[in-house]
Design a protein around this motif. Structure first.
Motif, mmCIF file in Angstrom:
data_model
loop_
_atom_site.group_PDB
_atom_site.id
_atom_site.type_symbol
_atom_site.label_atom_id
_atom_site.label_comp_id
_atom_site.label_asym_id
_atom_site.label_seq_id
_atom_site.Cartn_x
_atom_site.Cartn_y
_atom_site.Cartn_z
ATOM 1 N N LEU A 215 8.605 11.042 -35.353
ATOM 2 C CA LEU A 215 9.867 11.579 -35.860
ATOM 3 C C LEU A 215 10.098 11.218 -37.323
ATOM 4 O O LEU A 215 10.808 11.932 -38.042
ATOM 5 C CB LEU A 215 11.039 11.060 -35.019
ATOM 6 N N ARG A 216 9.492 10.113 -37.760
ATOM 7 C CA ARG A 216 9.659 9.695 -39.150
ATOM 8 C C ARG A 216 8.735 10.448 -40.103
ATOM 9 O O ARG A 216 8.878 10.347 -41.320
ATOM 10 C CB ARG A 216 9.436 8.186 -39.279
ATOM 11 N N VAL A 217 7.791 11.211 -39.553
ATOM 12 C CA VAL A 217 6.925 12.023 -40.416
ATOM 13 C C VAL A 217 7.774 13.109 -41.069
ATOM 14 O O VAL A 217 8.484 13.847 -40.373
ATOM 15 C CB VAL A 217 5.774 12.662 -39.602
ATOM 16 N N PRO A 218 7.749 13.224 -42.398
ATOM 17 C CA PRO A 218 8.601 14.215 -43.072
ATOM 18 C C PRO A 218 8.384 15.628 -42.526
ATOM 19 O O PRO A 218 7.262 16.092 -42.405
ATOM 20 C CB PRO A 218 8.160 14.118 -44.542
ATOM 21 N N GLY A 219 9.461 16.278 -42.190
ATOM 22 C CA GLY A 219 9.396 17.664 -41.727
ATOM 23 C C GLY A 219 9.469 17.829 -40.235
ATOM 24 O O GLY A 219 9.868 18.896 -39.745
ATOM 25 N N VAL A 220 9.121 16.802 -39.456
ATOM 26 C CA VAL A 220 9.121 16.947 -37.998
ATOM 27 C C VAL A 220 10.535 17.108 -37.462
ATOM 28 O O VAL A 220 10.820 18.011 -36.667
ATOM 29 C CB VAL A 220 8.410 15.748 -37.337
ATOM 30 N N ALA A 221 11.447 16.237 -37.874
ATOM 31 C CA ALA A 221 12.822 16.306 -37.373
ATOM 32 C C ALA A 221 13.499 17.639 -37.686
ATOM 33 O O ALA A 221 14.153 18.225 -36.803
ATOM 34 C CB ALA A 221 13.642 15.134 -37.916
ATOM 35 N N PRO A 222 13.379 18.177 -38.917
ATOM 36 C CA PRO A 222 13.989 19.493 -39.168
ATOM 37 C C PRO A 222 13.437 20.603 -38.279
ATOM 38 O O PRO A 222 14.193 21.459 -37.804
ATOM 39 C CB PRO A 222 13.661 19.755 -40.644
ATOM 40 N N VAL A 223 12.115 20.593 -38.043
ATOM 41 C CA VAL A 223 11.529 21.623 -37.174
ATOM 42 C C VAL A 223 12.079 21.492 -35.761
ATOM 43 O O VAL A 223 12.411 22.496 -35.108
ATOM 44 C CB VAL A 223 9.993 21.517 -37.170
ATOM 45 N N LEU A 224 12.204 20.264 -35.279
ATOM 46 C CA LEU A 224 12.731 20.053 -33.929
ATOM 47 C C LEU A 224 14.193 20.477 -33.837
ATOM 48 O O LEU A 224 14.617 21.059 -32.835
ATOM 49 C CB LEU A 224 12.569 18.591 -33.527
ATOM 50 N N PHE A 225 14.978 20.201 -34.876
ATOM 51 C CA PHE A 225 16.382 20.626 -34.882
ATOM 52 C C PHE A 225 16.488 22.145 -34.829
ATOM 53 O O PHE A 225 17.275 22.700 -34.049
ATOM 54 C CB PHE A 225 17.096 20.094 -36.121
ATOM 55 N N VAL A 226 15.718 22.823 -35.653
ATOM 56 C CA VAL A 226 15.745 24.289 -35.670
ATOM 57 C C VAL A 226 15.318 24.835 -34.304
ATOM 58 O O VAL A 226 15.903 25.802 -33.800
ATOM 59 C CB VAL A 226 14.843 24.837 -36.794
ATOM 60 N N THR A 227 14.310 24.206 -33.697
ATOM 61 C CA THR A 227 13.864 24.631 -32.368
ATOM 62 C C THR A 227 15.004 24.543 -31.363
ATOM 63 O O THR A 227 15.282 25.503 -30.623
ATOM 64 C CB THR A 227 12.690 23.755 -31.898
ATOM 65 N N LEU A 228 15.678 23.408 -31.327
ATOM 66 C CA LEU A 228 16.763 23.207 -30.364
ATOM 67 C C LEU A 228 17.867 24.239 -30.553
ATOM 68 O O LEU A 228 18.311 24.886 -29.588
ATOM 69 C CB LEU A 228 17.321 21.788 -30.516
ATOM 70 N N VAL A 229 18.302 24.436 -31.789
ATOM 71 C CA VAL A 229 19.440 25.315 -32.057
ATOM 72 C C VAL A 229 19.062 26.788 -31.880
ATOM 73 O O VAL A 229 19.810 27.576 -31.286
ATOM 74 C CB VAL A 229 19.984 25.052 -33.475
ATOM 75 N N PHE A 230 17.890 27.166 -32.381
ATOM 76 C CA PHE A 230 17.461 28.569 -32.319
ATOM 77 C C PHE A 230 17.246 28.998 -30.858
ATOM 78 O O PHE A 230 17.701 30.068 -30.434
ATOM 79 C CB PHE A 230 16.172 28.749 -33.118
ATOM 80 N N VAL A 231 16.552 28.177 -30.086
ATOM 81 C CA VAL A 231 16.284 28.533 -28.687
ATOM 82 C C VAL A 231 17.577 28.541 -27.877
ATOM 83 O O VAL A 231 17.773 29.391 -26.999
ATOM 84 C CB VAL A 231 15.245 27.573 -28.082
ATOM 85 N N LEU A 232 18.482 27.603 -28.167
ATOM 86 C CA LEU A 232 19.776 27.592 -27.486
ATOM 87 C C LEU A 232 20.531 28.888 -27.765
ATOM 88 O O LEU A 232 21.070 29.524 -26.839
ATOM 89 C CB LEU A 232 20.594 26.391 -27.951
ATOM 90 N N ALA A 233 20.566 29.313 -29.028
ATOM 91 C CA ALA A 233 21.263 30.552 -29.384
ATOM 92 C C ALA A 233 20.653 31.749 -28.666
ATOM 93 O O ALA A 233 21.371 32.581 -28.079
ATOM 94 C CB ALA A 233 21.199 30.748 -30.902
ATOM 95 N N HIS A 234 19.323 31.852 -28.705
ATOM 96 C CA HIS A 234 18.649 32.970 -28.052
ATOM 97 C C HIS A 234 18.915 32.992 -26.551
ATOM 98 O O HIS A 234 19.204 34.052 -25.969
ATOM 99 C CB HIS A 234 17.151 32.881 -28.314
ATOM 100 N N THR A 235 18.831 31.828 -25.908
ATOM 101 C CA THR A 235 18.939 31.777 -24.450
ATOM 102 C C THR A 235 20.337 32.116 -23.975
ATOM 103 O O THR A 235 20.507 32.738 -22.921
ATOM 104 C CB THR A 235 18.531 30.381 -23.937
ATOM 105 N N LEU A 379 25.513 29.273 -34.060
ATOM 106 C CA LEU A 379 24.378 28.354 -33.944
ATOM 107 C C LEU A 379 23.311 28.628 -34.998
ATOM 108 O O LEU A 379 22.616 27.703 -35.448
ATOM 109 C CB LEU A 379 23.773 28.461 -32.550
ATOM 110 N N LEU A 380 23.159 29.884 -35.393
ATOM 111 C CA LEU A 380 22.107 30.214 -36.353
ATOM 112 C C LEU A 380 22.443 29.772 -37.775
ATOM 113 O O LEU A 380 21.529 29.582 -38.592
ATOM 114 C CB LEU A 380 21.825 31.719 -36.328
ATOM 115 N N VAL A 381 23.722 29.592 -38.079
ATOM 116 C CA VAL A 381 24.099 29.175 -39.433
ATOM 117 C C VAL A 381 23.498 27.812 -39.788
ATOM 118 O O VAL A 381 22.831 27.682 -40.832
ATOM 119 C CB VAL A 381 25.634 29.178 -39.603
#
Length: 401
Positions: A215-235, A379-381
């Protein structure tokens, strides 16, 4: 045919290499089995509930327990099997689907069916955490995104063609036949994988890192956040699309609407595969804007059937490439911890799917179906803000070496 790994910076030369299509299509079939195994009960609820002697709403929990199995086990099982050879692990996951779908088909006991569905979810957790990285390792530098796009094509094929075909088979013969057909496909895939898919070693103990370090690797946390929010919105919208269409007096057109969505998703996969190696950031931003535009149309102009179809077309074009984009972004950001990043992405993906069903149900009861597209926009904002803001890591403006 195997392809030789090329050094970094030889992108032009790598474009001339042939993709190992037989192996990549085997992975796409594995993705198809994973996606269809999860969603198949949705089209067979009346028949399954009658034979299992429970209500349709209770039978619907066979989808929920699958997602729970994936979410609970993807990270720990990925860590526990990190040292396994990749082909052995992939074959184990596919064998798990064969066993779980066979038990589901033969069971007349609801608790046993739920156990089988949970085990299928466990197999899915192993497969999802493995498949994108597997596709990346098969091809030269510069073709990884295209390889992942081919493998991930199994998702829209399962949703647009597999579910209707499984439903038709269940209605024409029996629902058990649909699950047995999935088992037969899994067995055939095992033979296919053994014949054409290359093997790779697992990760050595000294190269493994705990989840917190990934999680401390730069870029991993933002990708995971976008995944959570984007998939939640779609579902939220996808899980209750029938309720929304009923609200706008298009309930009789649900099948056609889903067909348009599936066809647009397949086109999106093709576009993503062609451009992802150089345009991951632009494609992710475009996908977010397209789904947002679709939600805006549904929120304001859903009284026009033509505009509803336009919105669904834009939605499919935006969503179809998202699994490939996010899997690729997680793999690139994770670098040496790519498998751990993929496992976390799989977990959050399934948490978002389960959460979307719950949140959508609450919204439907409290605010009605008109709240779905507005929720998607809300959620997409933040997702768009994170994507635009991560120019260096996560969704970089320039492809990292």
């Amino acid at each position: 045919m195997t392809t030789q790994q090329l050094p970094v910076g030889s992108g032009t030369q790598s474009q001339k290499q042939k993709l190992p299509m037989a192996a990549l299509l085997a992975l796409a079939t594995a993705v198809f089995i994973t996606s269809l195994t999860e969603t198949l009960p949705a089209g067979l609820l009346p028949e399954m509930s009658a034979d299992l002697h429970v209500s349709e709403s209770v039978t619907g929990q066979t989808v929920t327990i699958y997602a729970i199995g994936t979410a609970l086990t993807a990270i720990p099982l990925t860590a526990a099997t990190a040292g396994w050879r990749r082909k052995h692990l992939l074959l184990t996951a596919i064998a798990g689907f064969a066993v779980a779908n066979t038990v589901t088909a033969l069971s007349t006991c609801y608790p046993l069916t739920m156990v089988a569905r949970f085990l299928a979810g466990v197999a899915a957790g192993l497969a999802w955490a493995l498949l994108a990285g597997y596709a990346r390792r098969m091809v030269p530098v510069g073709l990884e995104g295209k390889a992942i796009a081919i493998a991930m094509a199994g998702i829209p094929v399962a949703l647009s063609l597999g579910v209707p075909a499984g439903t038709f088979l269940g209605e024409a013969v029996t629902w058990q036949t649909a699950f047995l057909a999935m088992s037969a496909l899994a067995v055939a895939l095992i033979v296919w994988i053994m014949a054409v898919v290359p093997d790779y070693p697992g990760q050595h103990q000294e190269h493994r890192a705990p989840m917190r370090q990934a999680l401390r690797v730069p870029g991993v946390a933002p990708v995971l956040f976008v995944t959570l929010v984007f998939v939640l919105a779609h579902t939220i919208l996808y899980a209750y699309i029938a309720a929304f269409l009923d609200h706008v007096r298009m309930a009789d057109s649900t099948d056609l609407v889903l067909l348009v969505f599936g066809g647009a998703s397949l086109l999106s996969i093709w576009i993503t595969g062609a451009l992802i190696n150089r345009q991951l950031r632009s494609l992710t931003i475009a996908s977010t804007l397209l789904v947002g535009a679709a939600a805006a149309i549904l929120a304001v102009l859903a009284d026009s059937p033509a505009l509803v179809y336009l919105a669904v077309l834009l939605w499919g074009l935006g969503w179809g490439g998202v699994p490939t984009l996010l899997q690729t972004a997680a793999g690139q950001a994770g670098r040496d911890q790519a498998d751990t990043a993929q496992a976390m992405l799989v977990t959050l993906w399934n948490v978002a799917m389960a959460g979307g069903g719950v949140v959508g149900g609450v919204l439907l009861d409290l605010l009605g179906a008109t709240s779905f597209p507005w929720s998607v926009l809300a959620l997409l904002v933040p997702a768009l803000i994170v994507i635009v803001g991560t120019r260096t890591h996560g969704f970089p403006a320039k492809r990292s070496s």
